[in-house]
Write an enzyme that holds these catalytic residues in place. Structure first.
Site, PDB file in Angstrom:
ATOM      1  N   SER A 392       0.811  -1.214   0.000  1.00 34.48           N
ATOM      2  CA  SER A 392       0.000   0.000   0.000  1.00 34.48           C
ATOM      3  C   SER A 392       0.847   1.267   0.000  1.00 34.48           C
ATOM      4  O   SER A 392       1.660   1.474  -0.884  1.00 34.48           O
ATOM      5  CB  SER A 392      -0.961  -0.038   1.196  1.00 34.48           C
ATOM      6  OG  SER A 392      -1.943   0.962   1.103  1.00 34.48           O
ATOM      7  N   ASP A 677      -4.855  -4.274  -2.900  1.00 40.98           N
ATOM      8  CA  ASP A 677      -3.921  -3.917  -1.837  1.00 40.98           C
ATOM      9  C   ASP A 677      -3.635  -5.127  -0.949  1.00 40.98           C
ATOM     10  O   ASP A 677      -4.550  -5.795  -0.473  1.00 40.98           O
ATOM     11  CB  ASP A 677      -4.590  -2.801  -1.018  1.00 40.98           C
ATOM     12  CG  ASP A 677      -3.685  -2.157   0.001  1.00 40.98           C
ATOM     13  OD1 ASP A 677      -2.772  -2.833   0.492  1.00 40.98           O
ATOM     14  OD2 ASP A 677      -3.913  -0.981   0.312  1.00 40.98           O
TER      15      ASP A 677
END
Length: 851
Positions: A392, A677
């Site tokens: 992320s 993610d």
């Protein structure tokens, strides 16, 4: 919740869960290993006969009448289409006595799905599914099984199986111990209707069941960019594929201005088929294919057999050649760094492998990672790092740094200054008319190029503006120049492949992105980074597309808005929508492998699935949809699971409710990847650096999560325990949970194979009183700078806040830098211990060789 989600996968019966294995899952040394690369194997074919005999005491959905039953048989490793029995109407005890034949390959995990349906006018109702591992049937014998569908009502399904070795000669396959590659056949051709047949509005539909291309209309003027009349199909040679041709004609029947589409009617004119195995190899052949009494089609076709050994994907679990080359050069630099920073003399072969991990957390993680790396550079330890990996927001920091090929040898102040400018600037320009026009043009260009455009692509363009305030043409493969001399740590970016209706906590496959390759170490399948986004089938590149800009990968790596509603609810309330569990499907084991097949740990248990009902399906489809996931072409499509895949460390097939135990539903059998993610699985990329091939000795884990300072360690520990991966025991006191310190060390002093983990929670512990290690804050200004809270509802560092005040940005960088500097001795001690372990292992190995 997980089981119900599995049941909702469209058009699929739920397969069996894995057999109980013989090894102890918590002892890595007892787990079977895969080959490091692909190998050739020769396996026989078998002829499988399945006779659906009868069912008893069946109760349909309609309470006013008896069930109208039929059975669907699905064996995707042997037939591209399912088979069906005839429908027995209005009967609780239907009898079919219908036999279906398959040719199965001995190298493949063959799982037969038997699904009992109640025929309905609108949508047939699935009553139950039985999934059976046909590998449990002994050749030369018939086996009759009575599957208990509902013991309470004495519902049963009786099926007879017979397997015998085929007279077809055994064939050679390619496998890496997890995946199997079959030979691919490619058919290229051109069609032309006779001149007297061209005066009508003819529509020609062509298909090869099970092929990559599905259906083609080569005479349609709307046939995308393909040349009129040309067609191409790629199919599995082992499936005995055939070309089906259907001729239709469209007639205008009425004038309807309100609904012009109702003006036309399609008439079926005829059909024909061509077995592709009968075509000669490598030469064009003209075929006149009759479609009906009055219609035929002339085709010129060429068959090409793609070699299974000349693949466009890399099958194997070893590191890429690019990464191996990097490691040779990086070790030289690490040896010099250890000498300069720790005054330790060592050889390149003895240097420890150190990985630095950055967790997710949006702009907070990106900003914090700069501070942590600055601290390592100030300690002169940045050149001692082998791998740099992130999830992320940490990937945003990494991908920006690696645009400079020499970033780690320079001071980071300039890079941090650029990041400060982007984080503290207004983001309103991202939504200006000019920028939105640019975004629209970019997305339309991607769509024209054949990409599956979705919300994460738009998010990537938003991030491009957030990070650069302009277009950034950089691509991931450009970073090869940043590691070609071993001058920087090797970057590993993390994403996870999920299912659109299953929580990432229940099923997520880690996908690694490096400058050289993108792939799944779980499957031992990798492609060149330059080819990411292109179309593959059966290991061959079907259609190449240009590599996407890195901003689109950043949108996928940091898809903060790709959560499904259940995950959002669970994180907000701590409960999730657990009341749906009362509506979920019932899954039950129909046999016990430990009793029936104790000598075959690769065999999967037979399972029964009872659907939860239409209400369950509606609610779960709504709450589980992951409409913002990055949908991409699946480069493992067309490959099969190896017969013994359940014995491989990366799989959790022994666990009763894990998708790994459902080979017909695993990624190689899917059309698309859904990459999001990595934080939706573990908010730190531990799985990518814990692979045995990378042989990591020390992990510096920087956790920038919003609260939950040890959650990534707990999740990683569970992940490793399930797969037999060495990982230290994680023990944290209740006091540490409430008030964590700056650094924790976790290790196993008795097992040098377990990496040493240094974990850095995001805390303002001693920083508030010290401007440098051992140097107290004295002035009011200095005290005010250190007096701030990292967490809480009023914190400026909330995950969805992308704009900071300049002072807040500096504070966040400095507190992370300080936390590294203040634990200098702990870091250096871990490096010295890892070096001693390496030397001991090398000496011990050398003494064994001499003996």
């Amino acid at each position: 919740m997980f089981r119900a989600a599995l049941a909702n996968l469209p058009g699929r019966a739920l397969p069996a869960l894995a057999a109980t294995v013989l090894w102890k899952k918590d002892k890595e040394k007892d787990r079977p290993k895969t080959s490091r690369s692909w190998r050739k194997e020769v396996h026989p074919y078998y002829n499988l006969s399945v006779t659906v005999v009868r069912a008893r005491n069946i109760h349909g959905v309609d309470l006013l009448s008896e069930a109208d039953c039929y059975v669907q048989l699905r064996l995707p490793t042997a037939s591209p289409v399912p088979y069906k029995t005839k429908v027995i109407y209005n009967s609780t005890d239907p009898e079919w006595n219908e036999t279906f034949h398959y040719r199965i390959h001995g190298a493949v995990k063959n799982i037969l799905e038997l699904t009992l349906y109640d025929r309905d006018l609108m949508l047939d109702d699935k009553l139950s599914s039985v999934v059976f591992d046909v590998g449990s049937i002994r050749p030369g014998k018939s086996t009759r099984r009575v599957f208990k569908l509902n013991p309470k009502d004495k519902e049963v399904l009786e099926v007879e199986f017979h397997v015998e070795e085929s007279k077809d000669p055994p064939s050679e396959i390619i496998t890496n111990g997890v995946l199997v590659v079959h030979p691919c056949v490619c058919i290229e051709g051109r069609i032309k209707l006779d001149e007297n047949q061209e005066n009508g509005n003819h529509l020609l539909k062509m298909s090869v069941p099970g092929s990559y291309e599905k259906q083609i209309c080569p005479l349609s003027k709307q046939s995308q960019t393909e040349e009129l009349g040309k067609f191409v199909f790629h199919a599995d040679k082992e499936m005995s594929p055939q070309l089906d041709v259907c001729l239709l004609k469209t007639l205008r029947v009425a004038q309807n201005d309100l609904a012009p589409e109702l003006d036309k009617q399609t008439i079926f004119l005829g059909k024909g088929s061509v077995p592709l195995s009968l075509l000669p190899k490598g030469q064009g052949i003209d075929i006149d294919l009759p479609l009906s009494k009055n219609y035929k089609v002339n085709m010129n076709m060429t068959r090409k057999d793609e070699s299974a050994q000349k693949l466009d994907i890399r099958l194997g679990f070893d590191l890429s050649d690019g990464e191996k080359d990097f490691l040779k050069k990086r070790k030289e630099r690490i040896a010099q760094s250890l000498k300069d920073a720790l005054d330790l003399k060592t050889t390149p072969d003895e240097v420890p492998v150190v990985a630095v991990l950055g967790s997710g957390g949006g702009a907070r993680a990106m900003t914090s990672f700069y501070g942590s790396l600055q601290g390592l550079q100030d300690l002169k330890l940045l050149d001692s790092i082998t791998y740099l990996s992130g999830v992320s927001g940490s990937t945003w920091c990494m991908s920006t740094l690696y645009e400079d090929p020499e970033w780690s040898s320079k001071g980071l102040k300039e890079a941090i200054s650029r990041a400060q400018k982007s984080v503290t600037s207004s983001k309103s320009g991202a939504f200006s008319a000019e920028r939105l026009k640019y975004c629209s043009q970019e997305l339309m260009a991607m769509e024209r190029d054949g990409y599956k455009v979705n919300f994460s692509d738009l998010w990537g363009l938003v991030l491009e503006y957030f990070l650069h305030q302009k277009e950034n043409p950089a691509k991931l493969s450009d970073q090869q120049i940043s590691v070609c001399k071993g001058q920087n740590p090797y970057p590993i970016y993390a994403g996870v492949n999920v299912r659109v209706n299953i929580s990432g906590g229940d099923f997520a496959e880690w996908c690694e992105f490096t400058p050289h390759e993108v792939g799944f170490r779980k499957y031992g399948a990798f492609i060149r980074t330059e080819d990411f986004g292109s179309e593959f089938f059966m290991g061959h590149l079907i259609r190449r597309r240009k590599e996407p800009k890195i901003c689109f990968l950043q949108g996928m790596w940091g898809s903060a808005f790709a959560a499904n509603l259940d995950e959002i609810w669970a994180r907000a309330s701590g409960t999730g929508i657990r009341w749906l569990n009362s509506l979920t499907d019932v899954i039950r084991v129909l046999d016990d492998c430990r009793k029936l097949h104790f000598r075959d740990p690769s065999r999967l248990q037979t399972r029964l699935v009872m659907p939860g009902g239409i209400v369950s399906n509606i609610f779960q489809d709504f709450f589980k949809s992951r409409f913002t996931a990055g949908e991409l072409y699946n480069f493992t499509r067309g490959l099969y699971l190896y017969k013994d895949y359940v014995g491989v460390r990366e799989f959790v097939a022994w666990k009763g409710n894990h998708l790994d135990a459902f080979p017909n539903l695993l990624t190689p059998m899917e059309e698309n990847l859904y990459l999001v993610d990595g934080g939706f699985s573990i908010n730190s990329p531990f799985p990518l650096v814990l692979q045995s091939e990378r042989d990591v000795d020390v992990i510096l884990s920087f956790n920038y999560s919003w609260q939950a300072p040890f959650e990534v360690l707990e999740l990683t520990s569970r992940y490793c325990k399930e797969r037999g991966i060495p990982f230290p025991s994680i023990t944290v006191t209740e006091a540490d949970e409430k008030q964590p310190k700056e650094c924790y060390v976790f290790m196993d002093a008795d097992n040098p194979r377990v990496p040493i983990v240094l974990h850095f929670p995001l805390v303002n512990d001693s920083f508030h009183a010290h401007k440098a290690p051992g140097v107290s804050r004295e002035t009011d200004e200095e005290k005010a700078f250190g007096d701030f809270l990292l967490h809480g509802k009023d914190s400026p560092f909330r995950t969805k806040n992308f704009t900071y005040e300049s002072n807040d940005f500096t504070r966040l960088v400095e507190v992370n830098r300080y936390n590294v500097l203040n634990n200098e001795e702990m870091i250096k001690s871990a490096l010295k211990m890892a070096l001693d372990r390496r030397k001991h292992k090398r000496t011990h190995r050398g003494s064994k060789i001499r003996k």
